[in-house]
Design a protein around this motif. Structure first.
Motif, PDB file in Angstrom:
ATOM      1  N   HIS A 260       0.829  -1.209   0.000  1.00  0.00           N
ATOM      2  CA  HIS A 260       0.000   0.000   0.000  1.00  0.00           C
ATOM      3  C   HIS A 260       0.859   1.253   0.000  1.00  0.00           C
ATOM      4  CE1 HIS A 260      -3.120   2.873   0.865  1.00  0.00           C
ATOM      5  NE2 HIS A 260      -2.569   3.196   2.021  1.00  0.00           N
ATOM      6  N   GLU A 261       2.032   1.187   0.624  1.00  0.00           N
ATOM      7  CA  GLU A 261       2.878   2.371   0.732  1.00  0.00           C
ATOM      8  C   GLU A 261       3.540   2.733  -0.594  1.00  0.00           C
ATOM      9  OE1 GLU A 261       5.543   1.271   3.810  1.00  0.00           O
ATOM     10  OE2 GLU A 261       4.181   1.896   5.416  1.00  0.00           O
ATOM     11  N   SER A 262       3.555   1.809  -1.549  1.00  0.00           N
ATOM     12  CA  SER A 262       4.232   2.059  -2.835  1.00  0.00           C
ATOM     13  C   SER A 262       3.275   1.864  -4.005  1.00  0.00           C
ATOM     14  CB  SER A 262       5.442   1.131  -2.978  1.00  0.00           C
ATOM     15  OG  SER A 262       6.341   1.307  -1.919  1.00  0.00           O
ATOM     16  N   SER A 263       2.079   2.382  -3.871  1.00  0.00           N
ATOM     17  CA  SER A 263       1.079   2.372  -4.946  1.00  0.00           C
ATOM     18  C   SER A 263       0.732   0.966  -5.426  1.00  0.00           C
ATOM     19  CB  SER A 263       1.571   3.219  -6.130  1.00  0.00           C
ATOM     20  OG  SER A 263       1.856   4.530  -5.714  1.00  0.00           O
ATOM     21  N   GLY A 264       0.670   0.014  -4.512  1.00  0.00           N
ATOM     22  CA  GLY A 264       0.166  -1.311  -4.840  1.00  0.00           C
ATOM     23  C   GLY A 264       1.116  -2.202  -5.599  1.00  0.00           C
TER      24      GLY A 264
ATOM     25  N   ASN B 227     -13.215  -0.501  -2.187  1.00  0.00           N
ATOM     26  CA  ASN B 227     -12.013  -1.143  -1.674  1.00  0.00           C
ATOM     27  C   ASN B 227     -11.086  -0.130  -1.000  1.00  0.00           C
ATOM     28  OD1 ASN B 227     -10.175  -3.236  -1.229  1.00  0.00           O
ATOM     29  ND2 ASN B 227      -9.051  -2.723  -3.097  1.00  0.00           N
ATOM     30  N   ARG B 228     -10.467  -0.557   0.087  1.00  0.00           N
ATOM     31  CA  ARG B 228      -9.457   0.243   0.784  1.00  0.00           C
ATOM     32  C   ARG B 228      -8.653  -0.676   1.682  1.00  0.00           C
ATOM     33  NH1 ARG B 228     -11.185   0.664   6.018  1.00  0.00           N
ATOM     34  NH2 ARG B 228     -13.441   0.557   6.388  1.00  0.00           N
ATOM     35  N   VAL B 229      -7.482  -0.233   2.044  1.00  0.00           N
ATOM     36  CA  VAL B 229      -6.651  -1.008   2.955  1.00  0.00           C
ATOM     37  C   VAL B 229      -7.330  -1.078   4.317  1.00  0.00           C
ATOM     38  CG1 VAL B 229      -4.435  -1.115   4.156  1.00  0.00           C
ATOM     39  CG2 VAL B 229      -4.534  -0.415   1.764  1.00  0.00           C
ATOM     40  N   GLY B 230      -7.452  -2.267   4.867  1.00  0.00           N
ATOM     41  CA  GLY B 230      -8.075  -2.436   6.172  1.00  0.00           C
ATOM     42  C   GLY B 230      -9.551  -2.738   6.127  1.00  0.00           C
ATOM     43  N   LEU B 231     -10.154  -2.754   4.925  1.00  0.00           N
ATOM     44  CA  LEU B 231     -11.586  -3.033   4.842  1.00  0.00           C
ATOM     45  C   LEU B 231     -11.915  -4.429   5.366  1.00  0.00           C
ATOM     46  CD1 LEU B 231     -14.489  -2.380   3.873  1.00  0.00           C
ATOM     47  CD2 LEU B 231     -13.844  -3.307   1.632  1.00  0.00           C
ATOM     48  N   LEU B 232     -11.182  -5.429   4.913  1.00  0.00           N
ATOM     49  CA  LEU B 232     -11.445  -6.789   5.377  1.00  0.00           C
ATOM     50  C   LEU B 232     -11.209  -6.906   6.875  1.00  0.00           C
ATOM     51  CD1 LEU B 232     -12.168  -9.701   4.635  1.00  0.00           C
ATOM     52  CD2 LEU B 232      -9.741 -10.119   4.200  1.00  0.00           C
ATOM     53  N   SER B 233     -10.194  -6.218   7.383  1.00  0.00           N
ATOM     54  CA  SER B 233      -9.928  -6.229   8.823  1.00  0.00           C
ATOM     55  C   SER B 233     -11.101  -5.647   9.602  1.00  0.00           C
ATOM     56  CB  SER B 233      -8.652  -5.447   9.116  1.00  0.00           C
ATOM     57  OG  SER B 233      -8.432  -5.340  10.506  1.00  0.00           O
TER      58      SER B 233
ATOM     59  N   THR C 146     -11.034  -8.406  -5.407  1.00  0.00           N
ATOM     60  CA  THR C 146     -11.188  -6.981  -5.703  1.00  0.00           C
ATOM     61  C   THR C 146     -11.070  -6.758  -7.197  1.00  0.00           C
ATOM     62  OG1 THR C 146      -8.810  -6.571  -5.449  1.00  0.00           O
ATOM     63  CG2 THR C 146     -10.181  -6.272  -3.505  1.00  0.00           C
ATOM     64  N   GLN C 147     -11.740  -5.715  -7.651  1.00  0.00           N
ATOM     65  CA  GLN C 147     -11.646  -5.308  -9.050  1.00  0.00           C
ATOM     66  C   GLN C 147     -11.778  -3.803  -9.108  1.00  0.00           C
ATOM     67  OE1 GLN C 147     -10.911  -7.018 -11.660  1.00  0.00           O
ATOM     68  NE2 GLN C 147     -11.249  -5.453 -13.219  1.00  0.00           N
ATOM     69  N   GLY C 148     -10.670  -3.157  -9.410  1.00  0.00           N
ATOM     70  CA  GLY C 148     -10.704  -1.707  -9.441  1.00  0.00           C
ATOM     71  C   GLY C 148     -10.954  -1.125  -8.069  1.00  0.00           C
ATOM     72  N   GLU C 149     -12.034  -0.369  -7.951  1.00  0.00           N
ATOM     73  CA  GLU C 149     -12.363   0.295  -6.697  1.00  0.00           C
ATOM     74  C   GLU C 149     -13.319  -0.510  -5.825  1.00  0.00           C
ATOM     75  OE1 GLU C 149     -10.881   3.099  -5.795  1.00  0.00           O
ATOM     76  OE2 GLU C 149      -9.760   3.030  -7.676  1.00  0.00           O
ATOM     77  N   LYS C 150     -13.711  -1.694  -6.270  1.00  0.00           N
ATOM     78  CA  LYS C 150     -14.690  -2.492  -5.543  1.00  0.00           C
ATOM     79  C   LYS C 150     -14.047  -3.723  -4.920  1.00  0.00           C
ATOM     80  CE  LYS C 150     -18.399  -0.032  -6.326  1.00  0.00           C
ATOM     81  NZ  LYS C 150     -19.130   0.602  -5.207  1.00  0.00           N
ATOM     82  N   ALA C 151     -14.582  -4.121  -3.775  1.00  0.00           N
ATOM     83  CA  ALA C 151     -14.168  -5.352  -3.101  1.00  0.00           C
ATOM     84  C   ALA C 151     -15.398  -6.212  -2.869  1.00  0.00           C
ATOM     85  CB  ALA C 151     -13.497  -5.038  -1.771  1.00  0.00           C
ATOM     86  N   VAL C 152     -15.306  -7.475  -3.235  1.00  0.00           N
ATOM     87  CA  VAL C 152     -16.389  -8.431  -3.015  1.00  0.00           C
ATOM     88  C   VAL C 152     -15.897  -9.475  -2.031  1.00  0.00           C
ATOM     89  CG1 VAL C 152     -17.857 -10.193  -4.064  1.00  0.00           C
ATOM     90  CG2 VAL C 152     -17.387  -8.073  -5.289  1.00  0.00           C
ATOM     91  N   ASN C 153     -16.603  -9.610  -0.914  1.00  0.00           N
ATOM     92  CA  ASN C 153     -16.227 -10.548   0.127  1.00  0.00           C
ATOM     93  C   ASN C 153     -17.342 -11.565   0.318  1.00  0.00           C
ATOM     94  OD1 ASN C 153     -13.727  -9.051   1.391  1.00  0.00           O
ATOM     95  ND2 ASN C 153     -15.325  -7.508   1.174  1.00  0.00           N
ATOM     96  N   ALA C 154     -17.037 -12.830   0.129  1.00  0.00           N
ATOM     97  CA  ALA C 154     -17.969 -13.912   0.437  1.00  0.00           C
ATOM     98  C   ALA C 154     -17.430 -14.629   1.667  1.00  0.00           C
ATOM     99  CB  ALA C 154     -18.091 -14.876  -0.742  1.00  0.00           C
ATOM    100  N   LEU C 155     -18.099 -14.442   2.784  1.00  0.00           N
ATOM    101  CA  LEU C 155     -17.640 -14.985   4.058  1.00  0.00           C
ATOM    102  C   LEU C 155     -18.687 -15.939   4.623  1.00  0.00           C
ATOM    103  CD1 LEU C 155     -16.396 -11.640   5.674  1.00  0.00           C
ATOM    104  CD2 LEU C 155     -15.055 -13.274   4.350  1.00  0.00           C
ATOM    105  N   TYR C 156     -18.237 -17.117   5.013  1.00  0.00           N
ATOM    106  CA  TYR C 156     -19.114 -18.086   5.663  1.00  0.00           C
ATOM    107  C   TYR C 156     -18.877 -17.982   7.162  1.00  0.00           C
ATOM    108  CZ  TYR C 156     -19.601 -20.028   0.981  1.00  0.00           C
ATOM    109  OH  TYR C 156     -19.849 -20.193  -0.355  1.00  0.00           O
ATOM    110  N   VAL C 157     -19.912 -17.611   7.899  1.00  0.00           N
ATOM    111  CA  VAL C 157     -19.742 -17.336   9.327  1.00  0.00           C
ATOM    112  C   VAL C 157     -20.665 -18.222  10.159  1.00  0.00           C
ATOM    113  CG1 VAL C 157     -19.112 -14.948   8.842  1.00  0.00           C
ATOM    114  CG2 VAL C 157     -21.476 -15.486   9.409  1.00  0.00           C
TER     115      VAL C 157
END
Length: 487
Positions: free
Chosen positions: A183-187, A383-389, A409-420
């Motif tokens: 994240h510190e070096s543009s991905g 999407n952003r750093v720390g979103l999943l956290s 993730t794709q571009g600016e979007k994050a898709v999370n499929a989580l089984y809880v």
């Protein structure tokens, strides 16, 4: 003058093998013979692992294998698949048909592409197609409530952006493969040795936190389980389409086919309305017999049918170094029947009871790993750093633990499929969770909830880099019509 004589070459000599045996790889797609499915026939010179490659190609195209006949004796591979698309129909999309023909031909042309990895070392892994994109990290360890959340938080604290991640938990073990960038070096990929060592050490500490040797067995086994490292590059050109194979290998390496004593003494949880009385009487059954005439071992599997079932069983047998010479696969009214004629790579059948028992346990584990019991959450957000956290932290604070995860993730979007699942075994209170998510997560987020009962087939996002964008686009469009808005 001396005459120069050249040896004579028959111009048709190079075509002789093809005239005798046909093309080295021939794929025939028949949409006329069967009314309800498409028949795909594959004829090719055989090699170890070719069946797995073909099944993997069909599986990654999201196709259902309802029936199959395999014969690969005498050095020739002949296979017939009965296929349906995700909607249960015949294959009519010419792009899919072309993709099958091209992919199977390409797989046959790479003699090393199906070799199974037998070692797991802490090395940087960058497949050719991702060489300038991401760094991949694998983790295995003893599972515990909230572990995936702790892993996500650790990567966020280290300023690592999780581009994609897949995690399985089974029998108190966890395996995870994550693709990260700096994240510190543009991905860009992380290739600084000191920073890689810091990440590995930090993740290893998280995985070791509550490891109890008595629950697993010996100290040596315990040390092998607690591991975080970077996948080793190989000639086989590992890519996203075989992440699931990697997860199978990792789970096998930590012996998830052995039920810890702490779990074996616990009563089995049965979700409300999960199965009717008829289904409860039909559990997974794996049997092994001998065929003395041909020195085969015959593996018979009966279990509930689901997506990717054949891939899971063929993958396990291949990675355990068994060759499949013949097989018959069928399904009827939601139940699957599989029969494999196998030998070990050294040519021996399964002679000892201990070897048979190990194969049976490993196949049962392979079938069970993908099946999730609980609630499936599909979350789509910027999407952003720390979103999943942040998402997994809210889950943990609400008494929920992640038993399986597919993050993309794709571009600016994050898709999370989580089984809880609720840690205490109670019903998941989604209203409380949604309210907590509203307070903790900045920006709009789409949330969809599905109940996954025991034995239900659990689908996952496509991992093929070539089709990931299309998958996420359709996935996000579907979520946009079916979500709980949190503003």
């Amino acid at each position: 003058m001396n005459q120069v004589c050249w040896p004579y070459f028959d111009p048709d000599f190079d075509n002789l093998p093809e005239r005798i045996h046909g093309p080295t790889c021939r794929v025939c797609i028949d949409n006329e013979s069967m009314e309800t499915c498409t028949v795909v026939k594959v004829d090719s010179v055989n090699k170890q692992g070719l069946l797995l490659e073909v099944v993997q190609i069909l599986t990654d195209l999201n196709l259902t294998i309802s029936k199959s006949y395999i014969s690969s004796d005498a050095g020739w591979f002949m296979d017939v698949f009965h296929l349906k698309d995700v909607h249960g129909n015949k294959l009519t999309d010419q792009n899919i048909i072309n993709a099958i023909q091209q992919a199977i031909g390409t797989a046959r042309g790479n003699p090393d592409s199906a070799k199974a990895k037998s070692t797991y070392s802490n090395k940087i892994f960058r497949p050719d197609q991702y060489q300038n994109e991401h760094t991949a990290v694998e983790m295995t360890g003893k599972d515990r409530p909230g572990l995936f959340s702790e892993i996500s938080a650790a990567l966020a604290d280290l300023h690592c952006n999780i581009v994609e991640a897949h995690a399985w938990s089974h029998n108190d073990r966890l395996a995870c493969v994550a693709y990260i960038s700096d994240h510190e070096s543009s991905g860009i990929p992380i290739d600084d040795p000191d920073r890689l060592a810091t990440i590995e050490d930090h993740l290893s500490t998280v995985l070791r936190a509550t490891t109890i040797p008595s629950l697993i067995g010996s100290i040596q086994t315990n040390q092998q389980e607690v591991k975080a490292g970077f996948l080793e590059g190989s000639e086989e050109g590992t890519n996203m389409t075989n992440v699931e194979r990697r997860l199978h290998q990792l789970m096998l390496s930590v012996r998830d086919f052995e039920v810890p004593s702490a779990l074996s003494s616990l009563p089995t949880m049965t979700p409300t309305g999960s199965e009717d009385s008829d289904d409860e009487g039909r559990k997974t059954v794996v049997k092994i017999e001998r065929c003395d005439q041909k020195r085969y071992s015959i593996v018979n599997i009966e279990c509930k049918d689901r997506a990717r079932l054949m891939f899971d069983t063929v993958c396990t047998l291949t990675d355990m170094q068994y060759m499949i010479f013949h097989a018959a696969i069928s399904s009827d009214r939601g139940y699957a029947f599989q029969e494999y004629f196998i030998r070990h790579l050294d040519g021996c059948a399964l002679d000892t009871e201990s070897e048979k028992e190990r194969v049976i346990k490993c196949l049962e584990a392979a079938i069970e790993r993908r099946v999730c019991e609980g609630v499936r959450l599909e979350l789509c957000a910027d999407n952003r750093v720390g979103l999943l956290s942040d998402i997994t932290r809210v889950l943990r604070e609400n008494g929920l633990t992640v038993v399986r995860a597919d993050v993309a993730t794709q571009g600016e979007k994050a898709v999370n499929a989580l089984y809880v699942r609720d840690i205490s075994g109670n019903e998941v209170d989604m209203e409380t969770f949604a309210e907590s998510m509203k307070k903790e997560i900045m920006g709009p987020i789409a949330l969809q909830v599905k109940n996954e009962t025991k034995g239900s087939p659990s689908t996952s996002p496509e991992r093929s880099r070539l089709s990931l964008g299309d998958m996420l686009k359709s996935h996000i469009e579907r979520l946009s019509h079916n979500f709980i808005p949190i503003k």
